[in-house]
Design an enzyme around this catalytic site. Structure first.
Site, PDB file in Angstrom:
ATOM      1  N   GLY A 270       0.786  -1.268   0.035  1.00  0.00           N
ATOM      2  CA  GLY A 270      -0.035   0.003   0.129  1.00  0.00           C
ATOM      3  C   GLY A 270       0.793   1.196   0.047  1.00  0.00           C
ATOM      4  O   GLY A 270       1.733   1.419  -0.775  1.00  0.00           O
ATOM      5  N   GLY A 271       0.602   2.234   1.084  1.00  0.00           N
ATOM      6  CA  GLY A 271       1.250   3.352   0.887  1.00  0.00           C
ATOM      7  C   GLY A 271       2.517   3.399   1.155  1.00  0.00           C
ATOM      8  O   GLY A 271       3.426   4.020   0.658  1.00  0.00           O
TER       9      GLY A 271
ATOM     10  N   GLY B   9      16.125   8.167 -35.371  1.00  0.00           N
ATOM     11  CA  GLY B   9      15.763   8.708 -34.076  1.00  0.00           C
ATOM     12  C   GLY B   9      16.856   8.153 -32.906  1.00  0.00           C
ATOM     13  O   GLY B   9      17.125   9.091 -32.238  1.00  0.00           O
ATOM     14  N   ALA B  10      17.356   7.342 -33.306  1.00  0.00           N
ATOM     15  CA  ALA B  10      18.468   6.781 -32.231  1.00  0.00           C
ATOM     16  C   ALA B  10      19.565   7.676 -32.135  1.00  0.00           C
ATOM     17  O   ALA B  10      20.260   8.149 -31.187  1.00  0.00           O
ATOM     18  CB  ALA B  10      18.910   5.328 -32.385  1.00  0.00           C
TER      19      ALA B  10
HETATM   20  C1  HXC Z   1      -2.555  -2.499  11.063  1.00  0.00           C
HETATM   21  C2  HXC Z   1      -1.371  -4.498  10.589  1.00  0.00           C
HETATM   22  C3  HXC Z   1      -1.303  -4.250   9.229  1.00  0.00           C
HETATM   23  C4  HXC Z   1      -2.104  -3.081   8.987  1.00  0.00           C
HETATM   24  C5  HXC Z   1      -0.256  -5.935   9.444  1.00  0.00           C
HETATM   25  N1  HXC Z   1      -0.661  -5.457  10.605  1.00  0.00           N
HETATM   26  N2  HXC Z   1      -0.790  -5.093   8.581  1.00  0.00           N
HETATM   27  N3  HXC Z   1      -1.753  -3.785  11.772  1.00  0.00           N
HETATM   28  N4  HXC Z   1      -2.658  -2.035  10.107  1.00  0.00           N
HETATM   29  N5  HXC Z   1      -2.117  -2.667   7.725  1.00  0.00           N
HETATM   30  C6  HXC Z   1      -0.090  -6.225  12.005  1.00  0.00           C
HETATM   31  C7  HXC Z   1      -0.721  -7.621  11.922  1.00  0.00           C
HETATM   32  O1  HXC Z   1      -1.886  -7.499  12.698  1.00  0.00           O
HETATM   33  C8  HXC Z   1       0.245  -8.597  13.059  1.00  0.00           C
HETATM   34  O2  HXC Z   1       0.018  -7.729  14.436  1.00  0.00           O
HETATM   35  C9  HXC Z   1       1.560  -7.723  12.590  1.00  0.00           C
HETATM   36  O3  HXC Z   1       1.328  -6.643  12.024  1.00  0.00           O
HETATM   37  C10 HXC Z   1       2.425  -8.588  11.686  1.00  0.00           C
HETATM   38  O4  HXC Z   1       1.306  -9.053  10.539  1.00  0.00           O
HETATM   39  P1  HXC Z   1       1.133 -10.481  10.047  1.00  0.00           P
HETATM   40  O5  HXC Z   1       0.037 -10.649   9.078  1.00  0.00           O
HETATM   41  O6  HXC Z   1       1.204 -11.385  11.255  1.00  0.00           O
HETATM   42  O7  HXC Z   1       2.401 -10.879   9.253  1.00  0.00           O
HETATM   43  P2  HXC Z   1       2.835 -11.619   7.853  1.00  0.00           P
HETATM   44  O8  HXC Z   1       2.261 -12.925   8.001  1.00  0.00           O
HETATM   45  O9  HXC Z   1       4.211 -11.592   7.741  1.00  0.00           O
HETATM   46  O10 HXC Z   1       2.172 -10.776   6.935  1.00  0.00           O
HETATM   47  C11 HXC Z   1       2.636  -9.187   6.478  1.00  0.00           C
HETATM   48  C12 HXC Z   1       1.683  -8.495   5.349  1.00  0.00           C
HETATM   49  C13 HXC Z   1       0.086  -8.726   6.037  1.00  0.00           C
HETATM   50  C14 HXC Z   1       1.784  -9.279   4.279  1.00  0.00           C
HETATM   51  C15 HXC Z   1       1.977  -7.081   5.310  1.00  0.00           C
HETATM   52  O11 HXC Z   1       0.072  -8.326   7.397  1.00  0.00           O
HETATM   53  C16 HXC Z   1      -0.805  -7.889   5.144  1.00  0.00           C
HETATM   54  O12 HXC Z   1      -1.030  -8.187   4.142  1.00  0.00           O
HETATM   55  N6  HXC Z   1      -1.123  -6.645   5.854  1.00  0.00           N
HETATM   56  C17 HXC Z   1      -2.122  -5.648   5.136  1.00  0.00           C
HETATM   57  C18 HXC Z   1      -1.316  -5.095   4.024  1.00  0.00           C
HETATM   58  C19 HXC Z   1      -2.177  -4.057   3.279  1.00  0.00           C
HETATM   59  O13 HXC Z   1      -3.011  -4.308   2.569  1.00  0.00           O
HETATM   60  N7  HXC Z   1      -1.652  -2.791   3.415  1.00  0.00           N
HETATM   61  C20 HXC Z   1      -2.210  -1.816   2.799  1.00  0.00           C
HETATM   62  C21 HXC Z   1      -2.991  -0.743   3.726  1.00  0.00           C
HETATM   63  S1  HXC Z   1      -3.581   0.523   2.803  1.00  0.00           S
HETATM   64  P3  HXC Z   1       0.425  -8.778  15.546  1.00  0.00           P
HETATM   65  O14 HXC Z   1      -0.252  -8.038  16.802  1.00  0.00           O
HETATM   66  O15 HXC Z   1      -0.410 -10.067  15.471  1.00  0.00           O
HETATM   67  O16 HXC Z   1       1.882  -8.936  15.503  1.00  0.00           O
HETATM   68  C22 HXC Z   1      -2.786   1.798   2.408  1.00  0.00           C
HETATM   69  C23 HXC Z   1      -3.221   2.596   1.657  1.00  0.00           C
HETATM   70  C24 HXC Z   1      -2.243   3.927   1.676  1.00  0.00           C
HETATM   71  O17 HXC Z   1      -1.362   1.464   2.893  1.00  0.00           O
HETATM   72  C25 HXC Z   1      -2.399   4.637   0.253  1.00  0.00           C
HETATM   73  C26 HXC Z   1      -1.630   5.695  -0.001  1.00  0.00           C
HETATM   74  C27 HXC Z   1      -1.475   6.113  -1.486  1.00  0.00           C
END
Ligand code: HXC
Length: 515
Positions: free
Chosen positions: A170-171, A405-406
């Site tokens: 994401g971000g 062009g090159a």
């Molecule tokens: C809050 C989050 C989180 C999130 C992960 N965690 N992503 N907490 N917000 N976005 C937390 C989990 O709850 C977990 O907490 C810890 O981080 C580790 O995550 P896991 O899932 O256990 O780890 P892993 O299996 O290694 O997977 C990591 C991951 C997955 C691939 C990053 O967590 C995931 O897909 N997260 C969501 C990613 C995503 O879609 N982000 C986009 C957000 S939107 P605990 O307490 O259990 O340790 C965005 C928009 C911005 O960013 C746009 C700007 C232009």
């Protein structure tokens, strides 16, 4: 007995150092990943890291657990040195809320970015993050906006390098995408705007993290990454190496390193490297290696748009940006991806006072419906724009084909290139001899007693006369025709002569490069 206030400080420091705790650190190691602090130890000169704002925590509310405030907020920030030069750094700590970005996490990153700008030093981000912290909602999104704005405004002022060492979702992926260089890590780093779960929900497609946004994808297909390390250590060391070619900011010149390679060294093998038959390929990589200071070529985006070569090197100890075609890949043609790759790199070099050395061997832009419909005009125009606006010293060497062009786009004289050399094997023409003869002498060939023999004769004649480097030299389009073996000493002398050149573009707010 120590003063209790000192003991409290030590205890708080220790807690901050542990981030998400021992269990999560163990899990991080199990995945083959290092902690944020371990990474900083590899990146920076030993003992130079100075941490800033280690006690910052989230401010509660928005679903964040008020009782659970982990000092540091999931990112370790501060400054240190690389090869004795100061850099500002931030290293996301995946053990704290998955390295996700909330309001105060963003505050810490913005703080070191601002200090890097103030002090004129590079800013390096070590990325390992789940993106926007879901619980903090819009505060988290606004936090990203603050970082992106700085990425954009500080672009071209201080070098910005992102090292991807875990998920970058994401971000978290857009900040690296705005920086100058992205270094990924094989097997453990991923970049995507939406992960596999979201894609499954929206489009129904199933895909793994690796196939969606792994290192290979961004090095070979998307062109988003510039370099890749086989493991975290290698990625971090690549970052150190990269910085060795760059100045700390846009007002400085890049550092000089005496490589010990003789500046007058000639390489006899270059005189016979270009085959006599223009349809037979040779390796431009070999030409580059033989010309630059021994072992100094750091190729960037080596697996993306491989018909084009870009990279940093030293010539006579001075950093340069090298641009070239690779004739052994699609004959060195310029396609959409090659144009994007070259244009962005030329602008990067121009931002940071890296002279540009361009080796030309290209039959031109890639013809085809897909390329036309994909916007080759728009993409090719970026190369023209980038070379034309670049005010750094520019030298070109035409090794063989500079067709159509090159010829024009690849650092030609009237795009403002300072010194243009050609090898005796150069062919400067609107198109290749075969194509030109078929158009110009169609009826003469048809009417000949032996049309094929006549065609061959005309091709040889055309190549000798029209496309000859001497024709271009006679008309002043190249400054000299040189023996290939002389290329290194000629470049060193030329770069020395024009290093301090003063060139400016007309005053303006900013240009409008075709994007
Ligand atoms: C809050 C989050 C989180 C999130 C992960 N965690 N992503 N907490 N917000 N976005 C937390 C989990 O709850 C977990 O907490 C810890 O981080 C580790 O995550 P896991 O899932 O256990 O780890 P892993 O299996 O290694 O997977 C990591 C991951 C997955 C691939 C990053 O967590 C995931 O897909 N997260 C969501 C990613 C995503 O879609 N982000 C986009 C957000 S939107 P605990 O307490 O259990 O340790 C965005 C928009 C911005 O960013 C746009 C700007 C232009």
């Amino acid at each position: 007995m120590d003063d209790p206030r000192i003991l409290e400080l030590r205890e708080r420091r220790q807690r901050a150092r542990l981030g998400g705790g021992e269990e999560r650190i163990r899990r991080q190691h199990e995945k083959g990943k290092l902690t944020a602090r371990e990474r900083l130890e590899i990146l920076l000169d030993a003992g130079t890291f100075q941490e800033l704002e280690p006690f910052i925590t989230h401010q509660g509310g928005d679903g964040m657990p008020v009782g659970e405030k982990i000092p540091g907020e999931g990112v370790v920030t501060g400054y240190g040195q690389i090869d004795g030069r100061t850099v500002y750094v931030y290293a996301q700590d995946f053990t704290v809320y998955g390295g996700t970005l909330g309001e105060m996490h963003s505050h810490k990153i913005c703080r070191v970015m601002d200090l890097a700008l103030r002090d004129g030093t590079p800013i390096i981000g070590l990325i390992d993050s789940g993106g926007a912290r879901i619980q903090e909602g819009v505060k988290s999104l606004a936090g990203y906006a603050q970082i992106f704005r700085r990425n954009a405004q500080y672009s071209g002022v201080v070098p910005q390098i992102s090292v991807i060492l875990g998920p970058c979702a994401g971000g978290a992926a857009y900040s690296p995408a705005l920086t100058d260089m992205i270094i990924m890590t094989e097997k453990t780093s991923y970049m995507f705007i939406t992960g596999p779960e979201v894609i499954k929900t929206v489009t129904g497609e199933s895909i793994s993290q690796d196939v969606l946004g792994g290192c290979q994808v961004h090095m070979e297909i998307s062109g988003t990454a510039h370099l890749a390390g086989r493991d975290e250590r290698e990625s971090l060391l690549l970052c150190r190496t990269m910085l060795g070619y760059l100045p700390s900011n846009n007002a400085e010149n890049p550092p000089h390193f005496d490589s010990g390679d003789d500046p007058t060294r000639m390489d006899a093998a270059l005189n016979s490297i270009v085959p006599l038959d223009p349809t037979v390929a040779y390796q431009m990589h070999e030409v580059i290696e033989r010309v630059v200071d021994a072992g100094s070529f750091l190729e960037i985006q080596p697996l993306y748009a491989r018909c084009a070569i870009i990279g940093l090197a030293r010539i006579g100890g001075h950093s340069v940006g090298l641009v070239a075609q690779e004739p052994s890949v699609m004959a060195g043609v310029i396609d959409i991806d090659a144009a994007d790759k070259i244009a962005r790199f030329v602008r990067f070099c121009d931002s940071f006072n890296l002279p540009l050395v361009t080796f030309v061997d290209s039959p031109g832009f890639l013809p085809g419906i897909q390329q036309e419909h994909g916007g080759i005009l728009r993409h090719g125009a970026k190369v023209l724009y980038a070379y034309s606006e670049a005010t750094v010293p520019k030298i070109s060497v035409i090794t063989r084909k500079a067709y159509g062009g090159a010829y024009v786009v690849m650092s030609s004289k009237y795009l403002g290139t300072d010194i243009n050399y050609a090898w005796p094997s150069a062919e400067v023409a609107v198109m290749g001899a075969e194509g030109a003869v078929n158009i110009l002498y169609k009826s003469q060939i048809q009417q000949a007693a032996d049309p094929e023999a006549e065609r061959q004769r005309l091709v040889i004649e055309y190549r000798a006369q029209t496309g000859s480097p001497y024709r271009a030299a006679e008309a002043g389009f190249v400054d000299d025709v040189i023996e290939p073996r002389e290329t290194r000493p000629k470049l060193i002398v030329a770069l020395g002569a024009i290093r301090e050149k003063i060139a400016t573009n007309p005053p303006r707010k900013h240009g409008n490069i075709p994007l």
